[in-house]
Design an enzyme around this catalytic site. Structure first.
Site, short mmCIF file in Angstrom:
data_model
loop_
_atom_site.label_atom_id
_atom_site.label_comp_id
_atom_site.label_asym_id
_atom_site.label_seq_id
_atom_site.Cartn_x
_atom_site.Cartn_y
_atom_site.Cartn_z
N LYS A 79 1.08 -1.00 0.26
CA LYS A 79 -0.50 -0.44 0.06
C LYS A 79 0.65 1.09 0.21
O LYS A 79 1.81 1.41 0.52
CB LYS A 79 -0.36 -0.09 1.10
CG LYS A 79 -1.97 1.07 1.26
CD LYS A 79 -3.26 0.73 1.58
CE LYS A 79 -4.54 2.28 1.12
NZ LYS A 79 -4.04 3.15 0.17
N LYS A 103 6.14 2.43 8.09
CA LYS A 103 4.89 3.35 8.37
C LYS A 103 3.58 2.44 8.59
O LYS A 103 3.31 2.15 9.89
CB LYS A 103 3.87 4.84 7.52
CG LYS A 103 4.92 5.36 7.27
CD LYS A 103 3.80 6.49 6.29
CE LYS A 103 6.15 7.00 5.26
NZ LYS A 103 4.38 8.16 4.63
N LYS A 115 4.67 1.53 -3.40
CA LYS A 115 5.05 2.98 -3.86
C LYS A 115 4.72 3.63 -5.69
O LYS A 115 6.02 2.55 -5.76
CB LYS A 115 6.22 3.97 -3.26
CG LYS A 115 5.68 5.71 -2.88
CD LYS A 115 4.74 5.93 -1.78
CE LYS A 115 4.59 7.56 -1.59
NZ LYS A 115 4.39 8.03 -0.86
N THR A 199 -3.58 12.73 7.30
CA THR A 199 -2.18 12.65 7.15
C THR A 199 -1.50 14.21 8.42
O THR A 199 -0.74 13.85 9.14
CB THR A 199 -0.91 13.64 6.07
OG1 THR A 199 -1.38 12.58 4.73
CG2 THR A 199 0.03 13.56 6.55
N ASN A 230 -1.74 18.92 0.35
CA ASN A 230 -2.04 18.27 1.49
C ASN A 230 -2.20 18.55 2.33
O ASN A 230 -2.81 18.93 3.65
CB ASN A 230 -2.48 17.13 0.81
CG ASN A 230 -3.21 16.30 1.45
OD1 ASN A 230 -2.76 15.77 2.95
ND2 ASN A 230 -4.54 15.57 1.49
N SER A 357 -6.45 5.70 5.23
CA SER A 357 -6.09 4.97 3.80
C SER A 357 -6.89 3.34 4.06
O SER A 357 -7.81 3.06 3.21
CB SER A 357 -5.05 5.46 2.96
OG SER A 357 -5.61 5.86 2.26
#
Ligand SMILES: NC(=O)C1=CN([C@@H]2O[C@H](COP(=O)(O)OP(=O)(O)OC[C@H]3O[C@@H](n4cnc5c(N)ncnc54)[C@H](O)[C@@H]3O)[C@@H](O)[C@H]2O)C=CC1
Ligand SMILES: O=C(O)CCC(=O)C(=O)O
Length: 423
Positions: A79, A103, A115, A199, A230, A357
């Site tokens: 992810k 993470k 990614k 985030t 963002n 997410s």
């Protein structure tokens, strides 16, 4: 030969893949894992390079290069976001996928890291061209992604509209409406409440905890934020709403500084969809000057390698919280730690995005949607647990917060890889 050495070592210091590998190695050594675990983890298990033809508005066809890295899928599907930026490179995408694995480990999600990125400048592309490149990317990587394989999301210069096009393209290929293929979607397409600001919410929670550790009152504290996209813009807003004074913000074209506090609501209103706002002002400072301002909390929320050994001695805040991925080099990490600055590392501080997410993917899979309050409450619990785990590891093992975060982050993936019999 001697003359070549400094140039190489300068490049090495800014090589995000090499520096990440060196901390992974240290973390695995500290935890007592054998060398083959590092051999597995130092690179993604899968890396795809694609060439994406896009018909441009002037009728020509331009070929773009894209990547998708899947670091480790022992725990579950991989992810992580997709970045559209002219500086995207294979090495950067690999490092970003490793950070996603860490993470997921720190906030205990059932994922490994992935990614993606495309070498392009979306600021110079039309809406139609952006749709073309987004759909072309999904067609190119469709065989290795999917809701149970690898789940993309937004990152630098990508947003919910791009996620919507990507989801639509995947649903066409799959002949099935498949919202769980991607996260960070618009709410009407199965997006989660709270993902857009997640985030920054996670960073805010880390800032609050860091302030407690340092005995600093957030109300009235002077906050400096690099990047107004963002992550940075929502963060500036949350800090402002909590009574902190946001004295500096920046984007790719410069920075704004007001020691009495900037008018964040006005700036949010005027920023464009790429997080640009400083072009509207004459009185600007540079991004480097912004990082060296006097203040209480510094939040790099833009790109990699912003705090290096060249400016680490000039950082004047007792707390640095990394909203961006990889903003501080390893040499700078050591300098900041030695100077007693509390550095909350990227793989912990920016994990709020992937956490929500995950919540979005869970909601898509069960077809049952949560309120914003439910999302926030769950995010809070996850982030606090992650922060405390990393902070306590740093204290008990007498290591800096980055190494502590890597130690917490690699463990689950290492165990899962061993149970599967891979190493
Ligand atoms: N969007 C998300 O959910 C997450 C983002 N991150 C990280 O946060 C950082 C920012 O990402 P987003 O806010 O999503 O991107 P964004 O595309 O929304 O905004 C990027 C911001 O950085 C600025 N910027 C770009 N190049 C710059 C430069 N050379 N110097 C100074 N500023 C520059 C842009 O002008 C813009 O204000 C990245 O490192 C990203 O990987 C981390 C976790 C999740
Ligand atoms: O939301 C996600 O799945 C990934 C976010 C991301 O790319 C990141 O944390 O760097």
């Amino acid at each position: 030969m001697v003359a070549d050495k400094p140039a190489d070592s300068v490049n090495d210091k800014l090589d995000v893949l090499k520096s990440t590998q060196s901390v992974i190695k240290k973390a695995l050594d500290k935890l007592g894992y054998p060398g083959e675990v590092y051999e597995l983890m130092k690179e993604p298990v899968r890396m795809m390079t694609v060439r994406i033809p896009v018909r441009m508005d002037d009728g020509s066809i331009k070929i773009f290069t894209g990547y998708r890295a899947q670091h480790n899928d022992a725990v579950g599907p991989t992810k992580g976001g997709v970045r559209f930026h002219p500086n995207v490179s294979e090495k950067e995408v690999k490092a970003l996928s490793i950070w996603m694995s860490l993470k997921a480990g720190i906030v205990d999600l059932p994922y490994g890291g992935g990614k993606g990125g495309i070498v392009c400048d979306p600021r110079e592309m039309s809406f139609r061209e952006l749709e073309g490149i987004s759909r072309g990317y999904v067609r190119s990587i469709s065989q290795i992604v999917g809701p149970t394989k690898d789940i993309p999301a937004p990152d630098v210069f990508t947003n919910s509209q791009i996620m919507a096009w990507m989801m639509d393209e995947y649903s066409r290929i799959d002949e099935f409406n498949n919202p769980g293929f991607i996260t960070g979607k618009p709410i009407v397409l199965g997006g989660s409440h709270g993902r857009e600001s997640a985030t920054a919410k996670g960073v805010t929670i880390c800032i609050e905890e860091a302030c407690k550790k340092k005995g600093i009152e957030l109300k009235g504290a002077r906050v400096i934020v690099q990047g107004f996209g963002n992550a940075g813009s929502f963060l500036a807003k949350f800090m402002h709403d909590k009574g902190a004074k946001v004295i500096g913000i920046s984007d790719a074209y410069g920075a704004l500084h007001d020691p009495d506090g900037l008018d964040i609501d006005y700036l949010l209103d005027r920023r464009d969809s790429f997080g640009t706002v400083t072009n509207l002002f004459k009185n600007k400072i540079t991004n480097q000057e912004l990082l060296e301002l006097e203040g209480d909390i510094l939040v790099p929320a833009a790109i990699e390698n912003q705090i290096t050994e060249d400016n680490a001695y000039n950082i004047k805040t007792p707390i640095v919280v990394e909203a961006a991925n990889g903003p501080t080099t390893l040499e700078a990490t050591k300098i900041l730690s030695d100077r007693g600055i509390l550095l909350v590392p990227d793989v912990l501080a920016s994990a709020g995005g992937v956490t929500v997410s995950y919540f979005e993917w869970v909601q898509n899979n069960q077809g049952y949607y949560w309120t914003e309050e439910e999302v926030e409450e769950k995010l809070y619990k996850v982030m606090i647990k992650g922060f405390n785990n990393v902070y306590n590891t740093a204290q008990t093992r007498r290591v800096d917060m980055r190494l502590a975060a890597y130690m917490v982050g690699v463990r689950k993936m290492a165990e899962a890889s061993r149970f599967r019999g891979w190493v």
